[in-house]
Enzyme design. Structure first.
Site, short mmCIF file in Angstrom:
data_model
loop_
_atom_site.label_atom_id
_atom_site.label_comp_id
_atom_site.label_asym_id
_atom_site.label_seq_id
_atom_site.Cartn_x
_atom_site.Cartn_y
_atom_site.Cartn_z
N LEU A 107 -63.70 -15.74 -41.93
CA LEU A 107 -64.43 -17.01 -41.93
C LEU A 107 -65.85 -16.84 -41.40
O LEU A 107 -66.52 -17.81 -41.07
CB LEU A 107 -63.68 -18.03 -41.07
CG LEU A 107 -62.31 -18.38 -41.62
CD1 LEU A 107 -61.58 -19.31 -40.67
CD2 LEU A 107 -62.43 -19.02 -42.99
N SER A 108 -66.31 -15.60 -41.36
CA SER A 108 -67.60 -15.31 -40.74
C SER A 108 -68.78 -15.96 -41.46
O SER A 108 -68.93 -15.83 -42.68
CB SER A 108 -67.78 -13.78 -40.73
OG SER A 108 -69.12 -13.46 -40.50
N ASN A 109 -69.63 -16.62 -40.69
CA ASN A 109 -70.89 -17.14 -41.25
C ASN A 109 -71.85 -15.98 -41.52
O ASN A 109 -72.68 -16.05 -42.41
CB ASN A 109 -71.54 -18.11 -40.27
CG ASN A 109 -70.81 -19.43 -40.20
OD1 ASN A 109 -70.50 -20.03 -41.21
ND2 ASN A 109 -70.51 -19.89 -38.99
N ALA A 110 -71.73 -14.94 -40.70
CA ALA A 110 -72.66 -13.81 -40.83
C ALA A 110 -72.44 -13.08 -42.16
O ALA A 110 -73.39 -12.78 -42.88
CB ALA A 110 -72.48 -12.84 -39.67
N THR A 111 -71.17 -12.80 -42.49
CA THR A 111 -70.93 -12.07 -43.75
C THR A 111 -71.34 -12.94 -44.93
O THR A 111 -71.88 -12.44 -45.91
CB THR A 111 -69.46 -11.64 -43.88
OG1 THR A 111 -68.62 -12.77 -43.77
CG2 THR A 111 -69.09 -10.61 -42.82
#
Ligand SMILES: Cc1ncc(COP(=O)(O)O)c(C=O)c1O
Length: 343
Positions: free
Chosen positions: A78-82
């Site tokens: 659920l990463s915003n970074a990826t």
């Protein structure tokens, strides 16, 4: 050239397209009794915006200068970074491989769906610590390089000595905007995990003689063995890259886990009420994983008289997590006025 001038001249991409506004939150301020502003890094720019884009503007300028053809990044499903890396890769015509860890199976919603939609190659690696994930990612870089790719690897949260310079620049940007409004920056409050945001803001503040207070609200448990130490090393490394002669110590790293609650992405005291108050007073959205915890902290610190105004809530984005059914259901059932509605 001064360090500030070196910073201003730093090679960087324009992925945001415009300067995010800072706006006074009149009704929210009245409700909690402290003057609150909001820096809107939640809007605009590539791939649903958020704080990672500022980091990537600096980091990916360097990646392109190094001749990168392929980006590798790591994070949770659920990463915003990826998601931001996948979007930026698409915008720059680069290939992208993402290593995604998880502790439970997950529906293809939110950032996971977007990672795929932006065309990234997704590799699911199971439940893994940040350290193991980083090791695994280094192996994937070698594998891709053997197949002829020129790979640039982004660490977890895209946090690095270089990327934090995006937030040192951001501090300067905010400072100028507040001056245009006839205000100074008393305190900045922001959600924090991998630390690039905090490190960069602290460095930006240091370049202006430590005029503001920067408070990081930690939203994930034990992200590094020594969280303040890791943040400090990003800030010091960033300072070295621009030849800044600033003395940065642990005392300049002001982070707290007091608002983490049950853990990353899990409930915390006052979190749903915070989301509710901002939505009903300002029509602004924050998510329960990151910025919602920063707003809960602002409300609590204001009630305790522990905030020096004017306060800027740095909106780091991620509000589309509200549409994740798990979070939506928790919010709905936690707020009486919603739970009472018969569906
Ligand atoms: C929406 C949002 N806010 C805040 C943060 C924390 O920023 P940092 O990783 O720079 O500490 C993140 C990191 O994933 C994020 O996605």
């Amino acid at each position: 050239m001064s360090a500030l001038e070196t910073l201003e001249c730093l090679p960087r991409l324009n992925l945001r397209g415009f300067v995010s506004p800072v706006q006074r939150l009149e009704r929210f301020s009245d409700a909690i009794g402290v003057e609150i502003w909001c820096k809107r890094d939640d809007i605009g720019s590539v791939g649903l915006a958020g704080n990672k884009v500022r980091k990537l503007e600096v980091e990916l300028a360097h990646a392109l200068a190094c001749g990168a053809t392929h980006l590798v990044a790591e994070g949770s499903r659920l990463s915003n970074a990826t998601r931001a890396v996948a979007a930026a890769s698409a915008a720059l015509g680069l290939k992208c491989t993402l290593l995604l860890c998880h502790d439970e199976p997950h529906e293809p919603v939110g950032n996971l769906m977007l990672d795929g939609l932006f065309g990234a190659d997704l590799r699911f690696v199971g439940d893994m610590s940040w350290t193991d994930l980083a090791r695994h990612s280094v192996d994937v870089v070698s594998e891709l390089e053997r197949s002829g790719e020129r790979v640039y690897r982004l660490p977890i949260g895209c946090a690095s000595e270089r990327s934090c310079l995006g937030f040192a620049l951001a501090y300067d940007e905010l400072r100028q905007q507040m001056r245009e409004h006839g205000r100074t920056v008393g305190t900045i409050v922001h959600a924090s995990s991998s630390g690039g945001t905090h490190a960069g803001l602290v460095l930006g503040n240091a370049l202006h003689g430590f005029e503001s207070e920067i408070r990081g609200i930690v939203v994930a448990e034990d992200v590094y063995p020594d969280v303040p130490g890791a943040y400090l090393s990003f800030a010091r490394g960033g300072a070295r890259l621009i030849d800044a002669e600033v003395e940065l110590t642990r005392d300049h790293i002001n982070v707290t886990q007091a608002y983490l609650g049950e853990g990353y992405g899990l409930p915390a005291d006052g979190i749903y009420e915070a989301i509710d108050l901002l939505a009903t007073k300002e029509g602004l959205l924050v998510d329960p994983v990151y910025s919602g915890k920063a707003i809960a902290a602002i409300i609590d610190l204001a009630a305790k008289g522990e905030l020096n105004g004017p306060v800027v809530f740095w909106h780091t984005g991620g509000y589309h997590a509200l549409f994740d059914p798990r979070y939506a259901k928790r919010i709905w059932s936690a707020l009486d006025r919603l739970a009472d509605i018969v569906l």
